[in-house]
Design an enzyme around this catalytic site. Sequence first.
Site, short mmCIF file in Angstrom:
data_model
loop_
_atom_site.label_atom_id
_atom_site.label_comp_id
_atom_site.label_asym_id
_atom_site.label_seq_id
_atom_site.Cartn_x
_atom_site.Cartn_y
_atom_site.Cartn_z
N VAL A 77 0.86 -1.18 0.00
CA VAL A 77 0.00 0.00 0.00
C VAL A 77 0.90 1.23 0.00
CG1 VAL A 77 -1.74 1.23 1.36
CG2 VAL A 77 -1.74 -1.27 1.31
N CYS A 78 0.64 2.17 -0.89
CA CYS A 78 1.47 3.38 -0.97
C CYS A 78 1.31 4.23 0.28
CB CYS A 78 1.09 4.20 -2.19
SG CYS A 78 1.82 5.86 -2.17
N ILE A 79 2.43 4.58 0.89
CA ILE A 79 2.36 5.30 2.18
C ILE A 79 1.79 6.71 2.02
CG2 ILE A 79 4.79 6.11 2.11
CD1 ILE A 79 4.71 5.56 5.24
N ALA A 82 -1.84 6.44 1.37
CA ALA A 82 -2.50 5.86 2.53
C ALA A 82 -2.69 6.89 3.64
CB ALA A 82 -1.70 4.67 3.05
#
Lengths: 130, 138, 100
Positions: A77-79, A82
């Site tokens: 998941v892209c930080i 996110a």
Amino acid sequence: MKFGIQVNEGPYQHQSSDSAYQFTKAALEKGHEIFRVFFYHDGVNNASSLTIPPQDDRHIVDRWTALAKEHNLDLVVCIAAAQRRGMLDEKEAKRQGKNASNLAEGFRISGLGQLIEAGIQSERLVVFGD
Amino acid sequence: MEDEEVIKKFLYLNRKAPYGSIYALESLEVVLIGAAFDQNVSLAFIDDGVYQLKKDQSTDGIGMKNFSSTYRALGDYDVNKIYVDKDSMDERGLTIDDLMNLTYEDEDDDYAEKPSISILTSEKISALMEEQDVILSF
Amino acid sequence: MLHTINKSPFQTNALESCLRFARSGHSVLLFEDGIYAALKNTRFESLVKSSLTDVKIYVLVADLEARGMRTDNIIDGIKTAEYGDFVDLVANNKSVQAWL
């Protein structure tokens, strides 16, 4: 062959996560390798452990978790995407002084470099979005 | 990680207008991060994507971050192959004068300042797409 | 090269743009709401038919059936594909472009 998958939309609102799941499953059944599934934009919401669909509907989050467990998939998941959307793992919640985290089992949060790396390392990158 | 020397052709394909959705901004974030990987990077703007490059963006009235200045920084990241589809421009009544002036310093030419944007026919952009190894669509 | 279209041609210009950029020998997969472009008697039928001389067009049967459409409603020359065929199309083309 080694595939990378990018998912740009959240669960339920659009079909893209469903399509990405069906594609990933079909690719695995055909003996291909999935280098990574990268969740970007609203796609990060596919990793919310707080998701509660009606009982007669598919559980999109649990379905990804189960597939990851079965095939040892790397669900990233892209930080940046996110954090904008209120998706945190335990470590980040603590660091940011938040009282809860909501990253479902089988997912990990990491940087956008992981998407570029998936593009470099995979022989094909397939994007699902809206 | 172990194949750090692999150089692939990456195309970022932008087809959406800015502000109405987050795709333009988050696409730009990928481009900036991707620049650190020393790949062969091109950006294509077609359909409503061409509106991302419109000059004079001012977001004060909508309370959103004006990220258009970031496009100007792309040259400093060695991202200088920016292709704009002529048909998409024509359809929207736009000319190159309506776009931001994006430039880069050409290190092979005594750091001369050169334009990063090329307006190309669909035929040329098609040929470019076909050359790519990885196409990231936003 | 494989192009994927997941939008109805009545909603966005993804189909028209894709067909404008697709080159001879490329493949196009219609899935999700993109399947509506595969049907007969729409105002996009002539565009799709004329493209079939240059590009191969596939439609994902699962998405077609989910929307109450049948394979005998699709334009002649469009091929049907299961998810496994989608995977093969990706594997057999050098790159994939999603017309989101």
